[in-house]
Enzyme design. Structure first.
Site, PDB file in Angstrom:
ATOM      1  CG  ASP A  28      -5.432   5.741   2.339  1.00 46.23           C
ATOM      2  OD1 ASP A  28      -5.445   5.379   3.534  1.00 46.23           O
ATOM      3  OD2 ASP A  28      -4.550   6.471   1.856  1.00 46.23           O
ATOM      4  CB  CYS A  40      -3.767   1.625   7.048  1.00 42.22           C
ATOM      5  SG  CYS A  40      -3.588   3.109   8.062  1.00 42.22           S
ATOM      6  NE  ARG A  41      -4.536   1.379   1.817  1.00 36.70           N
ATOM      7  CZ  ARG A  41      -4.362   2.134   0.746  1.00 36.70           C
ATOM      8  NH1 ARG A  41      -5.276   2.080  -0.216  1.00 36.70           N
ATOM      9  NH2 ARG A  41      -3.328   2.929   0.632  1.00 36.70           N
ATOM     10  CB  SER A  42       0.319  -3.487   2.765  1.00 34.14           C
ATOM     11  OG  SER A  42       1.157  -2.548   3.396  1.00 34.14           O
ATOM     12  CG  ASN A  56       4.364  -1.726   5.186  1.00 38.29           C
ATOM     13  OD1 ASN A  56       5.486  -2.046   5.564  1.00 38.29           O
ATOM     14  ND2 ASN A  56       3.396  -2.604   5.113  1.00 38.29           N
ATOM     15  CB  CYS A 105      -0.974  -0.027   1.183  1.00 34.56           C
ATOM     16  SG  CYS A 105      -0.185  -0.006   2.811  1.00 34.56           S
TER      17      CYS A 105
HETATM   18  P1  4NP Z   1      -1.824   2.763   4.088  1.00 31.05           P
HETATM   19  O1  4NP Z   1      -2.502   4.104   4.667  1.00 31.05           O
HETATM   20  O2  4NP Z   1      -1.279   3.108   2.715  1.00 31.05           O
HETATM   21  O3  4NP Z   1      -2.961   1.783   4.022  1.00 31.05           O
HETATM   22  O4  4NP Z   1      -0.745   2.358   5.073  1.00 31.05           O
HETATM   23  C1  4NP Z   1      -1.843   5.328   4.708  1.00 31.05           C
HETATM   24  C2  4NP Z   1      -0.918   5.577   5.699  1.00 31.05           C
HETATM   25  C3  4NP Z   1      -0.288   6.813   5.758  1.00 31.05           C
HETATM   26  C4  4NP Z   1      -0.564   7.785   4.810  1.00 31.05           C
HETATM   27  C5  4NP Z   1      -1.481   7.523   3.815  1.00 31.05           C
HETATM   28  C6  4NP Z   1      -2.105   6.297   3.752  1.00 31.05           C
HETATM   29  N1  4NP Z   1       0.087   9.053   4.899  1.00 31.05           N
HETATM   30  O5  4NP Z   1      -0.234   9.938   4.073  1.00 31.05           O
HETATM   31  O6  4NP Z   1       0.933   9.263   5.776  1.00 31.05           O
END
Ligand code: 4NP
Length: 147
Positions: free
Chosen positions: A119, A8-10, A6, A3
């Site tokens: 997201d 939340c989702r992955s 790294n 993602c």
């Molecule tokens: P992820 O979520 O891609 O599922 O881990 C996010 C985590 C952090 C950010 C965006 C999405 N960020 O902008 O910091």
């Protein structure tokens, strides 16, 4: 499992796959990474960890890292959460064989639909539950297809 951050989702996808590997004694290796370096070294987002724990999945040992070109050599499949992740991973591909390894995770559960895992980072708790249900469905489909 890839993602953006790294956190939340992955990591959730990694944690669910790790549990499926253990429960079903699958001969598989799974890891996760982010296309960005924003959160390298950090534990998963507290909301993701709490939601996963409610579903019996432990994300606490996981730490964020950035996706790297060598991951194309280390893994047979690169599952991305959304179209933006897909573009960013494809930019690092060296040849067609690398590109062929990349697919949207949800195509495992909804073949050919090119659906994204939304997201949840800037949203509320409900977003994390929706993400869990989607990612869980896809991981179960992957485990079933490989068992
Ligand atoms: P992820 O979520 O891609 O599922 O881990 C996010 C985590 C952090 C950010 C965006 C999405 N960020 O902008 O910091």
């Amino acid at each position: 499992m890839v993602c953006l951050g790294n956190i939340c989702r992955s990591p959730l996808a990694e944690g669910i796959m790790l549990k499926l590997i253990e429960d079903k004694a699958l001969d598989l290796v799974v890891d996760s990474a982010g296309t960005s370096n924003y959160h390298v070294g950090e534990a998963p987002d507290k909301r993701s960890t709490a939601n996963a724990a409610r579903h019996g999945v432990d994300l606490s040992p996981l730490r964020a890292r950035q996706f790297k070109t060598a991951d194309f050599d280390a893994f047979d499949k690169i599952y991305v959460m959304d179209h933006s992740n897909r573009q960013n991973v494809l930019k690092l591909a060296r040849h067609e064989a690398d590109k062929a390894k990349v697919d949207l995770l949800l195509n495992s559960a909804f073949p050919g639909e090119d659906r994204e895992v939304p997201d949840p980072y800037f949203g509320g708790e409900q977003g994390f539950e929706e993400v869990f249900n989607l990612v869980n469905k896809a991981c179960r489909a992957i485990a079933a297809s490989l068992a």
